[in-house]
Write a protein that holds these residues in place. Structure first.
Motif, PDB file in Angstrom:
ATOM      1  N   GLU A  93      69.411  50.032  40.403  1.00 36.27           N
ATOM      2  CA  GLU A  93      69.292  48.625  39.997  1.00 36.27           C
ATOM      3  C   GLU A  93      70.378  48.160  38.984  1.00 36.27           C
ATOM      4  O   GLU A  93      71.067  47.439  38.958  1.00 36.27           O
ATOM      5  CB  GLU A  93      68.086  48.030  39.670  1.00 36.27           C
ATOM      6  CG  GLU A  93      67.942  46.487  39.256  1.00 36.27           C
ATOM      7  CD  GLU A  93      66.881  46.122  38.881  1.00 36.27           C
ATOM      8  OE1 GLU A  93      66.355  44.832  39.105  1.00 36.27           O
ATOM      9  OE2 GLU A  93      65.848  46.915  38.311  1.00 36.27           O
ATOM     10  N   ARG A  94      70.298  49.201  37.872  1.00 35.95           N
ATOM     11  CA  ARG A  94      71.201  49.004  36.564  1.00 35.95           C
ATOM     12  C   ARG A  94      72.789  49.199  36.894  1.00 35.95           C
ATOM     13  O   ARG A  94      73.493  48.991  36.041  1.00 35.95           O
ATOM     14  CB  ARG A  94      70.690  49.753  35.399  1.00 35.95           C
ATOM     15  CG  ARG A  94      69.231  49.328  35.048  1.00 35.95           C
ATOM     16  CD  ARG A  94      69.227  47.895  34.665  1.00 35.95           C
ATOM     17  NE  ARG A  94      67.965  47.223  34.716  1.00 35.95           N
ATOM     18  CZ  ARG A  94      67.473  45.912  34.552  1.00 35.95           C
ATOM     19  NH1 ARG A  94      68.603  45.086  34.934  1.00 35.95           N
ATOM     20  NH2 ARG A  94      66.351  45.544  34.546  1.00 35.95           N
ATOM     21  N   LYS A  95      72.643  50.291  37.758  1.00 34.06           N
ATOM     22  CA  LYS A  95      74.363  50.723  38.179  1.00 34.06           C
ATOM     23  C   LYS A  95      74.687  51.479  37.058  1.00 34.06           C
ATOM     24  O   LYS A  95      76.000  52.003  37.021  1.00 34.06           O
ATOM     25  CB  LYS A  95      75.204  49.397  38.577  1.00 34.06           C
ATOM     26  CG  LYS A  95      74.796  48.548  39.288  1.00 34.06           C
ATOM     27  CD  LYS A  95      74.728  49.298  40.840  1.00 34.06           C
ATOM     28  CE  LYS A  95      74.406  48.237  41.824  1.00 34.06           C
ATOM     29  NZ  LYS A  95      74.066  48.928  43.140  1.00 34.06           N
TER      30      LYS A  95
ATOM     31  N   GLY B 251      77.562  42.127  31.890  1.00 35.44           N
ATOM     32  CA  GLY B 251      76.523  42.151  32.978  1.00 35.44           C
ATOM     33  C   GLY B 251      75.779  40.950  32.393  1.00 35.44           C
ATOM     34  O   GLY B 251      75.815  40.345  31.449  1.00 35.44           O
TER      35      GLY B 251
ATOM     36  N   VAL C 254      69.781  42.584  30.736  1.00 37.08           N
ATOM     37  CA  VAL C 254      69.842  43.659  31.764  1.00 37.08           C
ATOM     38  C   VAL C 254      69.824  44.928  30.793  1.00 37.08           C
ATOM     39  O   VAL C 254      69.921  46.264  31.343  1.00 37.08           O
ATOM     40  CB  VAL C 254      71.139  43.544  32.588  1.00 37.08           C
ATOM     41  CG1 VAL C 254      70.832  42.752  33.698  1.00 37.08           C
ATOM     42  CG2 VAL C 254      72.439  43.566  31.917  1.00 37.08           C
TER      43      VAL C 254
ATOM     44  N   GLN D 109      78.454  38.721  28.933  1.00 33.40           N
ATOM     45  CA  GLN D 109      78.095  38.307  30.070  1.00 33.40           C
ATOM     46  C   GLN D 109      79.224  37.592  30.833  1.00 33.40           C
ATOM     47  O   GLN D 109      79.272  37.494  32.089  1.00 33.40           O
ATOM     48  CB  GLN D 109      76.959  36.991  30.041  1.00 33.40           C
ATOM     49  CG  GLN D 109      75.736  37.586  29.352  1.00 33.40           C
ATOM     50  CD  GLN D 109      74.857  36.313  29.435  1.00 33.40           C
ATOM     51  OE1 GLN D 109      74.933  35.576  30.178  1.00 33.40           O
ATOM     52  NE2 GLN D 109      74.273  36.064  28.010  1.00 33.40           N
TER      53      GLN D 109
ATOM     54  N   GLU E 125      79.510  48.256  33.769  1.00 33.31           N
ATOM     55  CA  GLU E 125      78.981  47.064  34.371  1.00 33.31           C
ATOM     56  C   GLU E 125      77.607  47.224  34.511  1.00 33.31           C
ATOM     57  O   GLU E 125      77.292  48.153  35.247  1.00 33.31           O
ATOM     58  CB  GLU E 125      79.808  46.791  35.481  1.00 33.31           C
ATOM     59  CG  GLU E 125      81.253  46.351  35.220  1.00 33.31           C
ATOM     60  CD  GLU E 125      82.226  45.858  36.732  1.00 33.31           C
ATOM     61  OE1 GLU E 125      82.257  44.659  36.568  1.00 33.31           O
ATOM     62  OE2 GLU E 125      82.459  46.704  37.364  1.00 33.31           O
TER      63      GLU E 125
ATOM     64  N   GLU F 242      73.667  45.824  36.011  1.00 34.12           N
ATOM     65  CA  GLU F 242      73.194  44.662  37.091  1.00 34.12           C
ATOM     66  C   GLU F 242      71.959  44.635  36.905  1.00 34.12           C
ATOM     67  O   GLU F 242      71.213  45.386  35.980  1.00 34.12           O
ATOM     68  CB  GLU F 242      73.543  44.833  38.482  1.00 34.12           C
ATOM     69  CG  GLU F 242      75.288  44.763  38.735  1.00 34.12           C
ATOM     70  CD  GLU F 242      75.756  45.054  40.031  1.00 34.12           C
ATOM     71  OE1 GLU F 242      74.857  45.130  40.954  1.00 34.12           O
ATOM     72  OE2 GLU F 242      76.859  45.080  40.218  1.00 34.12           O
TER      73      GLU F 242
END
Length: 251
Positions: free
Chosen positions: A80-82, A107, A111, A201, A232, A234
């Motif tokens: 999920e966090r990439k 991001g 996050v 952001q 990056e 997410e």
């Protein structure tokens, strides 16, 4: 015997605190390990060296002003966090500092961008690099106050001498003309050889929304983005998860 009894006091007077703390244990090991005098001395000197390294590390961490303790080992590496574990592991060596590379952490809100920036900054501290952490609005306030008090050049000298500067929450609102100039002075003084870590952001292509002067916008963006490592992130906000009863904090 009198000499042995006064040894701790002598070590304190000589500021050999690492040897003083470890001495009782080392005296026991001197006999159990059957060390030679030179081996015993070498171990004691290593104790002192380690103690001084730890003292310097604690000083760097304290002076950096991190809002939270953070570790790269405890980051959230779920899909999920990439975040790429191999890339983060490599950054843990702080080679990006020796190479004068910037890091741009982008991001949505919540996050873990600040957590990651703190972890990278603290990793740099552990590798011996001086670091300063600022939310961008606090940094701009500090620069404005220094300008009003006639200390601006002294502050700028400090900001362009430290190995790593972390600017958190870049791009939350449009900057004034003076703030634009201050940010330019900062990044121009750090370009090429010093590292700046930025969390935002706002995608780079939209920075003109908060850097309204086209010339300074291009100059600032170019100096930050060149040689920059882009991370990056997410996923759903940790704050929303906390509200829902999920994770309480970024890992």
């Amino acid at each position: 015997m009198a000499l042995v009894n006064t040894t701790p006091e002598l070590l304190s007077e000589l500021k050999l605190h690492g040897i003083r703390e470890a001495l009782p244990k080392r005296l026991e090991e001197l006999h159990s390990q059957q060390w030679s005098p030179s081996e015993f001395l070498n171990v004691c000197l290593q104790d002192e060296q380690l103690h001084r390294q730890n003292v310097r590390l604690l000083r760097r961490l304290r002076e950096a002003g991190f809002p939270i303790p953070a570790s790269l080992e405890n980051l959230d590496f779920t899909s999920e966090r990439k975040l790429k574990r191999s890339q983060i592991r490599e950054l843990g060596s702080a080679s990006f500092v020796t190479q004068g590379q910037n890091i741009l952490i982008a991001g949505p809100t919540g996050v873990g961008k600040t957590h990651l920036a703190c972890a990278l900054g603290q990793a740099a501290c552990r590798q011996g690099f001086t670091t300063l952490f600022f939310p961008l609005n606090r940094l701009l306030e500090k620069m404005a106050l220094a300008r009003a008090q006639g200390r601006y050049l002294n502050l700028l000298k400090k900001l362009t001498a430290v190995s790593v500067v972390v600017c958190d929450d870049f791009g939350l609102r449009a900057l004034t003309p003076q703030q634009l100039q201050d940010i330019y002075d900062l990044v121009d003084g750090r370009v090429e050889s010093l590292t700046t870590i930025i969390t935002t952001q706002l995608p780079v292509e939209n920075w003109s929304e908060v850097l309204p002067d086209p010339v300074l916008c291009d100059a600032i963006t170019d100096r930050i983005v060149q040689k920059a490592i882009l991370l990056e992130m997410e996923g759903e906000s940790y704050r929303k998860k906390r509200f829902k009863g999920g994770h309480t904090d970024p890992p």
